[in-house]
Scaffold this motif. Structure first.
Motif, PDB file in Angstrom:
ATOM      1  N   SER A   5       0.831  -1.200   0.000  1.00 59.93           N
ATOM      2  CA  SER A   5       0.000   0.000   0.000  1.00 59.93           C
ATOM      3  C   SER A   5       0.869   1.255   0.000  1.00 59.93           C
ATOM      4  O   SER A   5       0.577   2.225  -0.706  1.00 59.93           O
ATOM      5  N   ASN A   6       1.952   1.195   0.769  1.00 59.30           N
ATOM      6  CA  ASN A   6       2.861   2.342   0.835  1.00 59.30           C
ATOM      7  C   ASN A   6       3.526   2.587  -0.516  1.00 59.30           C
ATOM      8  O   ASN A   6       3.668   3.735  -0.954  1.00 59.30           O
ATOM      9  N   ARG A   7       3.937   1.496  -1.185  1.00 58.94           N
ATOM     10  CA  ARG A   7       4.563   1.655  -2.506  1.00 58.94           C
ATOM     11  C   ARG A   7       3.584   2.271  -3.505  1.00 58.94           C
ATOM     12  O   ARG A   7       3.953   3.131  -4.315  1.00 58.94           O
ATOM     13  N   ALA A   8       2.340   1.813  -3.449  1.00 60.46           N
ATOM     14  CA  ALA A   8       1.335   2.370  -4.360  1.00 60.46           C
ATOM     15  C   ALA A   8       1.116   3.852  -4.082  1.00 60.46           C
ATOM     16  O   ALA A   8       0.962   4.665  -5.012  1.00 60.46           O
ATOM     17  N   PHE A   9       1.106   4.201  -2.780  1.00 64.62           N
ATOM     18  CA  PHE A   9       0.909   5.601  -2.416  1.00 64.62           C
ATOM     19  C   PHE A   9       2.095   6.456  -2.866  1.00 64.62           C
ATOM     20  O   PHE A   9       1.920   7.600  -3.322  1.00 64.62           O
ATOM     21  N   LEU A  10       3.310   5.907  -2.751  1.00 67.12           N
ATOM     22  CA  LEU A  10       4.495   6.629  -3.221  1.00 67.12           C
ATOM     23  C   LEU A  10       4.434   6.847  -4.732  1.00 67.12           C
ATOM     24  O   LEU A  10       4.824   7.910  -5.230  1.00 67.12           O
ATOM     25  N   ASP A  11       3.959   5.845  -5.459  1.00 66.61           N
ATOM     26  CA  ASP A  11       3.808   6.010  -6.916  1.00 66.61           C
ATOM     27  C   ASP A  11       2.833   7.144  -7.219  1.00 66.61           C
ATOM     28  O   ASP A  11       3.053   7.945  -8.140  1.00 66.61           O
ATOM     29  N   GLU A  12       1.763   7.207  -6.427  1.00 67.45           N
ATOM     30  CA  GLU A  12       0.769   8.259  -6.620  1.00 67.45           C
ATOM     31  C   GLU A  12       1.384   9.634  -6.308  1.00 67.45           C
ATOM     32  O   GLU A  12       1.137  10.622  -7.018  1.00 67.45           O
ATOM     33  N   MET A  13       2.213   9.685  -5.250  1.00 66.83           N
ATOM     34  CA  MET A  13       2.862  10.948  -4.889  1.00 66.83           C
ATOM     35  C   MET A  13       3.867  11.380  -5.947  1.00 66.83           C
ATOM     36  O   MET A  13       3.997  12.575  -6.253  1.00 66.83           O
ATOM     37  N   GLU A  14       4.575  10.404  -6.517  1.00 68.98           N
ATOM     38  CA  GLU A  14       5.534  10.735  -7.573  1.00 68.98           C
ATOM     39  C   GLU A  14       4.813  11.332  -8.775  1.00 68.98           C
ATOM     40  O   GLU A  14       5.284  12.316  -9.372  1.00 68.98           O
ATOM     41  N   ALA A  15       3.685  10.745  -9.112  1.00 70.00           N
ATOM     42  CA  ALA A  15       2.890  11.296 -10.213  1.00 70.00           C
ATOM     43  C   ALA A  15       2.365  12.686  -9.863  1.00 70.00           C
ATOM     44  O   ALA A  15       2.317  13.590 -10.717  1.00 70.00           O
ATOM     45  N   ALA A  16       1.998  12.882  -8.586  1.00 62.98           N
ATOM     46  CA  ALA A  16       1.506  14.191  -8.147  1.00 62.98           C
ATOM     47  C   ALA A  16       2.607  15.248  -8.238  1.00 62.98           C
ATOM     48  O   ALA A  16       2.327  16.410  -8.590  1.00 62.98           O
ATOM     49  N   LEU A  17       3.833  14.857  -7.941  1.00 65.84           N
ATOM     50  CA  LEU A  17       4.954  15.806  -8.044  1.00 65.84           C
ATOM     51  C   LEU A  17       5.163  16.217  -9.495  1.00 65.84           C
ATOM     52  O   LEU A  17       5.396  17.401  -9.798  1.00 65.84           O
ATOM     53  N   GLN A  18       5.051  15.250 -10.390  1.00 71.00           N
ATOM     54  CA  GLN A  18       5.203  15.557 -11.809  1.00 71.00           C
ATOM     55  C   GLN A  18       4.053  16.429 -12.313  1.00 71.00           C
ATOM     56  O   GLN A  18       4.236  17.276 -13.185  1.00 71.00           O
ATOM     57  N   SER A  19       2.867  16.213 -11.735  1.00 71.03           N
ATOM     58  CA  SER A  19       1.682  16.948 -12.181  1.00 71.03           C
ATOM     59  C   SER A  19       1.489  18.272 -11.448  1.00 71.03           C
ATOM     60  O   SER A  19       0.469  18.943 -11.653  1.00 71.03           O
ATOM     61  N   ARG A  20       2.413  18.613 -10.563  1.00 75.36           N
ATOM     62  CA  ARG A  20       2.385  19.878  -9.815  1.00 75.36           C
ATOM     63  C   ARG A  20       1.126  19.998  -8.952  1.00 75.36           C
ATOM     64  O   ARG A  20       0.477  21.057  -8.899  1.00 75.36           O
ATOM     65  N   GLU A  21       0.788  18.903  -8.284  1.00 76.68           N
ATOM     66  CA  GLU A  21      -0.371  18.922  -7.395  1.00 76.68           C
ATOM     67  C   GLU A  21      -0.023  19.421  -5.996  1.00 76.68           C
ATOM     68  O   GLU A  21      -0.929  19.697  -5.200  1.00 76.68           O
ATOM     69  N   PHE A  22       1.274  19.506  -5.668  1.00 76.01           N
ATOM     70  CA  PHE A  22       1.675  19.993  -4.352  1.00 76.01           C
ATOM     71  C   PHE A  22       1.742  21.524  -4.356  1.00 76.01           C
ATOM     72  O   PHE A  22       2.118  22.143  -5.370  1.00 76.01           O
ATOM     73  N   VAL A  23       1.375  22.105  -3.236  1.00 75.08           N
ATOM     74  CA  VAL A  23       1.440  23.556  -3.075  1.00 75.08           C
ATOM     75  C   VAL A  23       2.024  23.859  -1.697  1.00 75.08           C
ATOM     76  O   VAL A  23       2.034  23.003  -0.817  1.00 75.08           O
ATOM     77  N   LEU A  24       2.510  25.078  -1.539  1.00 84.12           N
ATOM     78  CA  LEU A  24       3.018  25.517  -0.246  1.00 84.12           C
ATOM     79  C   LEU A  24       2.064  26.543   0.359  1.00 84.12           C
ATOM     80  O   LEU A  24       1.626  27.480  -0.311  1.00 84.12           O
ATOM     81  N   PHE A  25       1.742  26.337   1.626  1.00 80.29           N
ATOM     82  CA  PHE A  25       1.056  27.336   2.435  1.00 80.29           C
ATOM     83  C   PHE A  25       2.096  27.961   3.360  1.00 80.29           C
ATOM     84  O   PHE A  25       3.138  27.372   3.622  1.00 80.29           O
ATOM     85  N   TYR A  26       1.793  29.152   3.846  1.00 86.02           N
ATOM     86  CA  TYR A  26       2.789  29.893   4.636  1.00 86.02           C
ATOM     87  C   TYR A  26       2.161  30.336   5.956  1.00 86.02           C
ATOM     88  O   TYR A  26       1.112  30.993   5.972  1.00 86.02           O
ATOM     89  N   GLN A  27       2.841  29.968   7.059  1.00 83.38           N
ATOM     90  CA  GLN A  27       2.373  30.389   8.388  1.00 83.38           C
ATOM     91  C   GLN A  27       3.308  31.482   8.914  1.00 83.38           C
ATOM     92  O   GLN A  27       4.510  31.257   9.066  1.00 83.38           O
ATOM     93  N   PRO A  28       2.765  32.648   9.221  1.00 81.35           N
ATOM     94  CA  PRO A  28       3.606  33.780   9.619  1.00 81.35           C
ATOM     95  C   PRO A  28       4.321  33.546  10.955  1.00 81.35           C
ATOM     96  O   PRO A  28       3.807  32.861  11.854  1.00 81.35           O
ATOM     97  N   GLN A  29       5.506  34.136  11.066  1.00 83.28           N
ATOM     98  CA  GLN A  29       6.250  34.224  12.318  1.00 83.28           C
ATOM     99  C   GLN A  29       6.406  35.715  12.626  1.00 83.28           C
ATOM    100  O   GLN A  29       6.843  36.486  11.758  1.00 83.28           O
ATOM    101  N   VAL A  30       6.052  36.098  13.857  1.00 82.64           N
ATOM    102  CA  VAL A  30       6.028  37.525  14.181  1.00 82.64           C
ATOM    103  C   VAL A  30       6.819  37.813  15.455  1.00 82.64           C
ATOM    104  O   VAL A  30       7.109  36.917  16.259  1.00 82.64           O
ATOM    105  N   ASP A  31       7.149  39.107  15.605  1.00 86.68           N
ATOM    106  CA  ASP A  31       7.810  39.614  16.811  1.00 86.68           C
ATOM    107  C   ASP A  31       6.752  40.289  17.680  1.00 86.68           C
ATOM    108  O   ASP A  31       6.107  41.255  17.251  1.00 86.68           O
ATOM    109  N   LEU A  32       6.569  39.760  18.908  1.00 85.76           N
ATOM    110  CA  LEU A  32       5.517  40.290  19.785  1.00 85.76           C
ATOM    111  C   LEU A  32       5.878  41.643  20.377  1.00 85.76           C
ATOM    112  O   LEU A  32       5.009  42.318  20.947  1.00 85.76           O
ATOM    113  N   GLN A  33       7.126  42.072  20.279  1.00 85.62           N
ATOM    114  CA  GLN A  33       7.502  43.391  20.796  1.00 85.62           C
ATOM    115  C   GLN A  33       7.227  44.485  19.778  1.00 85.62           C
ATOM    116  O   GLN A  33       6.584  45.489  20.073  1.00 85.62           O
TER     117      GLN A  33
END
Length: 583
Positions: free
Chosen positions: A320-348
């Protein structure tokens, strides 16, 4: 005078001819460059060529009158007496019969013997003439070819080819006896670091030492083979119970931990072992090895220095893990991954210090997946480095895009231990940075798990130093969950410690967690490291952290991870709201 007369002229002539023939034969044997001998009707040596006698280390006089078997090994003498001689007397001829002769000095000489039997008029044996061919060099060459084909050059252990043959034989024996064969796949823990630190000559000596140590715990019918690198296979035959197998495996683990002297270094290491048991696991030899290999990786993931028995549930999970990795590899080629950004701030000051890039999978059927839904499958896989490189590349692209909008900030990305410790990590990072000359390398921060950095301390320190020369920053992620000592913390060239969210989350209600957070803050100050608190879920957490002297934070109480397009507007709104000053 009366009497009986008999004409013996022919007989005397025959005797004279035989005598003259023997004289001629002796003269021939003295001069010939071949290895020849003849045997009389009594089965003893009648003539011996000089070359044959000299080759065996005797004089001709010492050999004459002896039986040929006196110069053979016991097994060859028995073979000649029981098999060859009766056939020879019947057929009158032999061709290229293999014998082993003994030289005077005890050396064994492999030869092929051909012979013809001479009979008298009545068909009775008179003598035989034999020709000897020395094939010792040919046999030695064949033995060397066999060794090269079937044995590992470094350790002299059976290689994969010979292992395959012995495994088949062992499985056939198990089928006959009903006893178990254990196929044990052994991989040394941390061997790459030994090679990197001390060099391949020391690494080779360690492998030889491990092979010698393991040989001491094997039984007569067991096999130890080396597949290559630091991978070994043990075949344990005639196992009567699982408990007997585990007892042997415990001894193997204990033996592997014995120190090895390699040049001027004393090396200690451990091993992880995966085991498949036949016939419980009734598979063919290749599948059994693969199952043992899979179980070995489970032992690695469970903490190393242990063994793991294969089971079918593990196999289903692996497939199952190998099949999922194959799916992820295809997703990387298809640009299905995205980045979200969580802010880091200075409280002062309220300054937005930067953002942590967090991967998401925009799955075509399951929707937006958080990292917890897929990242665990990446550990140790071939996709780990490519996906990590994609994250860095995407983060740098986003930094450049934000710069074009006038937003100058910093982005931190998470790097796995396996990716960081790759030999080409620094080189490939340099190549990636070179593609973004308009983005300062200091705006990229790489977050490394505390346990990852310290697990391979010497190698990690070297890599971090080399990468810092490129200008990038490093943060030690999830600090407090690993096993840092003050010595380790002083050695690691990191700019920032990130307090793990598990301590921050409960610090308002758990005095112990609050004490841990306070201790980490003081430790960071003592070592002149910046500190960032993760898991700030409410402004109450922010206020408590500010009171303890920690001003750099991130968490849901500040902002949830967001798409890149929303980040500039959020930054502007954060500064307008003055939320950091509340409380």
């Amino acid at each position: 005078m009366f009497g009986t007369y008999m004409d013996i002229t022919e007989r005397k002539q025959a005797q004279l001819q035989l005598i003259e023939s023997e004289r001629a034969q002796r003269r021939l044997y003295e001069a010939t460059p071949a290895m020849l001998y003849s045997i009389n009707r009594s089965g003893r040596l009648l003539s011996v060529s000089n070359l044959f006698a000299q080759t065996l280390g005797y004089s001709r006089e010492e050999m004459l009158g002896q039986k040929p078997t006196a110069f053979m090994t016991p097994s060859s003498a028995q073979f000649a007496q029981d098999t060859v001689f009766p056939h020879f007397l019947q057929s009158g001829s032999i061709r290229d019969v293999p014998y082993q002769l003994l030289r005077r000095n005890g050396e064994v000489m492999d030869v092929l013997v051909s012979a013809e039997l001479e009979r008298d008029a009545q068909g009775a044996p008179v003598r035989s003439l034999s020709c000897v061919t020395d094939v010792s060099q040919i046999k030695a060459h064949q033995a060397e070819l066999d060794r090269v084909a079937n044995f590992d050059a470094l350790t002299n252990l059976p290689n994969r080819r010979l292992l395959s043959d012995r495994l088949k034989q062992s499985l056939l024996r198990s089928d006959r006896t009903g006893q178990t064969t254990a196929i044990c796949f052994l991989d040394l823990d941390g061997f790459k670091a030994i090679n990197d630190q001390f060099g391949h000559s020391v690494g080779d000596l360690v492998l030889v030492g491990v092979a010698q140590h393991l040989g001491t715990v094997l039984r007569a019918d067991d096999t130890l083979a080396r597949l290559g690198g630091d991978e070994f296979v043990l075949l344990l035959s005639e196992i009567h119970s699982t408990s007997e197998c585990t007892q042997i495996l415990e001894r193997v683990l204990e033996t592997t931990r014995l120190p090895i002297q390699a040049e001027d270094q004393q090396i200690s290491l451990s091993a992880s072992i995966g085991v498949s048991l036949y016939p419980s696991d009734r598979a063919d030899p290749d599948i059994l090895l693969r199952h043992a290999d899979m179980a070995m990786y489970q032992a690695k993931q469970a903490g190393k220095n242990r063994y793991q028995l294969f089971d079918t549930e593990m196999d289903r999970a692996a497939q199952s893990n190998r099949a999922f990795l194959d799916e992820m590899e295809a997703a990387l080629q298809s640009r299905e991954f995205v980045l979200f950004y969580q802010p880091q701030v200075d409280l002062q000051s309220g300054e937005v210090l930067g953002a942590e890039a967090l991967i998401r999978w925009q799955h075509p059927t399951r929707g937006l997946l958080p990292p917890g839904a897929f990242l665990a499958c990446l550990n140790g896989s071939h996709l780990e480095a490519p996906l990590g490189e994609w994250v860095m590349e995407t983060a740098l692209t986003q930094l450049r895009n934000w710069q074009a909008l006038g937003l100058h900030t910093r982005v931190s990305v998470n790097i796995s231990a396996n990716h960081l410790l790759r030999a080409d990590f620094c080189e490939r990072l340099a190549q990636t940075l070179a593609r973004y000359p308009d983005v300062a390398a200091s705006r990229l921060e790489l977050e490394v798990l505390e346990t990852a950095a310290i697990g391979e301390m010497r190698q990690a320190v070297d890599i971090l130093h080399n990468c810092m020369e490129l200008g990038v920053r490093f943060a030690l992620d999830d600090f407090g969950t690993g096993y840092s000592s003050l010595t380790y913390l002083r050695q690691l060239p990191v700019h920032t410690l990130k307090i793990d969210q598990s301590f921050v989350r409960d610090m308002l209600v758990d005095p112990d967690d609050r004490g841990i957070v306070r201790g980490i803050i003081e430790l960071a100050k003592a070592f002149d490291r910046q500190i960032v608190a993760e898991g700030v879920e409410t402004m109450a957490h922010a206020v408590a952290l500010r009171q303890l002297g920690c001003h750099h934070v991130q968490g849901y109480g500040i902002a949830r991870p967001m798409p890149a397009a929303q980040f500039p507007d959020w930054c502007a709104e954060w500064l307008r709201s003055g939320a950091w000053a509340q409380g």
